[in-house]
Motif scaffolding. Sequence first.
Motif, PDB file in Angstrom:
ATOM      1  N   ALA A 150       1.083  -1.546   0.015  1.00 49.09           N
ATOM      2  CA  ALA A 150       0.178   0.394   0.054  1.00 49.09           C
ATOM      3  C   ALA A 150       1.100   1.768  -0.010  1.00 49.09           C
ATOM      4  N   LEU A 151       0.164   2.196  -0.040  1.00 50.73           N
ATOM      5  CA  LEU A 151       1.020   3.838  -0.883  1.00 50.73           C
ATOM      6  C   LEU A 151       1.326   4.545   0.467  1.00 50.73           C
ATOM      7  N   PRO A 152       2.337   4.481   1.169  1.00 52.69           N
ATOM      8  CA  PRO A 152       2.639   5.332   2.071  1.00 52.69           C
ATOM      9  C   PRO A 152       2.010   7.136   2.346  1.00 52.69           C
ATOM     10  N   TYR A 153       1.149   7.834   2.687  1.00 50.40           N
ATOM     11  CA  TYR A 153       0.619   8.794   2.423  1.00 50.40           C
ATOM     12  C   TYR A 153       1.603  10.022   2.674  1.00 50.40           C
ATOM     13  N   CYS A 182       6.107   0.358  -5.851  1.00 48.56           N
ATOM     14  CA  CYS A 182       5.373   1.484  -4.446  1.00 48.56           C
ATOM     15  C   CYS A 182       5.455   2.401  -4.680  1.00 48.56           C
ATOM     16  N   ALA A 183       4.652   3.505  -4.401  1.00 43.15           N
ATOM     17  CA  ALA A 183       4.483   4.929  -4.106  1.00 43.15           C
ATOM     18  C   ALA A 183       4.491   5.763  -3.389  1.00 43.15           C
ATOM     19  N   THR A 225       2.228  10.065  -6.876  1.00 46.89           N
ATOM     20  CA  THR A 225       1.221   9.943  -7.830  1.00 46.89           C
ATOM     21  C   THR A 225       0.858  10.157  -7.982  1.00 46.89           C
ATOM     22  N   ASN A 226       1.839  12.054  -7.512  1.00 42.41           N
ATOM     23  CA  ASN A 226       1.451  13.037  -8.003  1.00 42.41           C
ATOM     24  C   ASN A 226       2.705  13.384  -9.344  1.00 42.41           C
ATOM     25  N   ILE A 257      -4.020   3.712  -8.406  1.00 40.72           N
ATOM     26  CA  ILE A 257      -3.894   4.149  -9.812  1.00 40.72           C
ATOM     27  C   ILE A 257      -2.576   4.071  -9.438  1.00 40.72           C
ATOM     28  N   GLY A 258      -2.397   4.158  -9.001  1.00 36.40           N
ATOM     29  CA  GLY A 258      -0.310   4.525  -8.686  1.00 36.40           C
ATOM     30  C   GLY A 258       0.258   3.091  -8.574  1.00 36.40           C
ATOM     31  N   TYR A 259      -0.321   2.358  -8.298  1.00 32.03           N
ATOM     32  CA  TYR A 259      -0.309   1.575  -9.142  1.00 32.03           C
ATOM     33  C   TYR A 259       0.126   0.609 -10.625  1.00 32.03           C
TER      34      TYR A 259
END
Length: 376
Positions: free
Chosen positions: A10-13, A47-48, A95-96, A257-259
Motif C-alpha cells: 500500500a502507498l504510504p501517505y 510502490c509509490a 502519485t503526483n 492507479i499509482g500501482y
Amino acid sequence: MSKRILVTAALPYANGPVHLGHLLEHTQVDVFVRAHRMLGHDTIFLCADDTHGTPVEVNARKKGITPEQLVAQSYDEHVKDFKDFHIHHDHYGSTNSDTNRRYAEKFYAAAKAAGHIFSKDVEQMYDEKEQRFLPDRFVKGTCPFCATPDQYGDSCEKCGKTYDPTQLKDPKSALSGTTPVMKSSRNLFYDLPQLAGTLEAWLERPGSLQEEVRNFGRTWLKDGLQPWGISREGPYFGFEIPGEPNKFFYVWLDAPIGYVSATDEWCSKHNRHVQDYWKADSDAEVYHFIGKDILYFHILFWPALLHDVGYRKPNAVHAHGMLTANGEKLSKSRGTFINARTYLNHLPPELFRYYLCSKFSPRVEDLDLNFDDFIG
C-alpha cells in the motif's frame, strides 16, 4: 516453471514520516518477494507515495510550505527510511507524477464511456470568509458519537468512529475559525452498484482473498453498494478532472492507479511494457498487500476501475491487521507511535525485521509489538 510476478505494498501517505506500522507491511512484502526470487520467479516489488488530498494541504500549511514541497520532502525521507530497513523496491514512484495523471485520466475516461459516471447536487460545508468548500479535514467540531471536542470532520481520534462532516456538533472551519454554512455543489459519482455482479464474481474467485476478507465483501454486497463520490471542489491538492473546471479527482481515485503508473515507469527503464502485467489476458501474477483499514477501496472500488479500463484484476489481495504496541493502538500521546528513523537511531533494522517475521500470520490479525517480548 518460472513465473512473472508483480507485488505491491500500500502507498504510504506523503504527509509524514514512515513509522513502524509501515514497516510491518513492507517487511512482509519484502520477504514474500525474496522468497519468490529464490524460487526462480521473475518478481518485481513496486510502490509509490500517496500524495494528494486534504491532509497533505493541512500539514503543508502548518509547516509554512507548499504541498509540492511537503511531497518532495516526504518522498526523500520515505525512500531513505525504507532503504535503511533493507526494503528493496524495484521502483518507488509518486502519485503526483505526469504518468499517474495520464493514467487517472485514462481510467476516468473508460469509466465515463462505460456509463458509470454521473453527477448530482450535494450539500456541503462552505467557508464564507475563505470562499471555499471545506473537505472533511478542513472542518473541526465535537464528535457526534462520544462528544469529544476538536475533532476533524471525517473521524474521531478518541472513539475511532467515522462520520460525515455535516454530523459534527458545533462545526468550525479549520481555516478561518468561522461557522461554515451549507451550500450546494455538483459532485461526480462512480455508479458502483452497476458493478455488483462483476464484483461478486471477483470476490468469490478462489484464492483472491482471505476468507474473513471475503466475508466483509459479501456483507457489503448484501447490504447494497452505494455510489462513490470521486470529485472534490477546488482548491484541492490533486489532479483536475478533464472537462470539469475547478473539480479534482478524490485522492482515492488516483491513489491505487499509482500501482499501474509505477509499473509503467519501471517498464520504461527495463524494456518491458505495462500491458505485460496489466492487460486482461496477461499471464503475469499481481499481488497487493494492504492493511485491513483500506479493504473497501481495494476489493470493491479498485477491481471496478480495472474492469472498466479493460485491465486484469489482481490474483490476490492479502490483508493484514494493524501494528499495536503493548496491546495499545499506536499513539503519539501515549508514546507508542515510533517513527522508522527514531528506531534506526537506536537499534539495527535486522532485530525488528526478525521480530516481525516471527509474528506474521495469514489471518487479518493485529500484530502486537510487546516490548518485553521484543527485548527477550
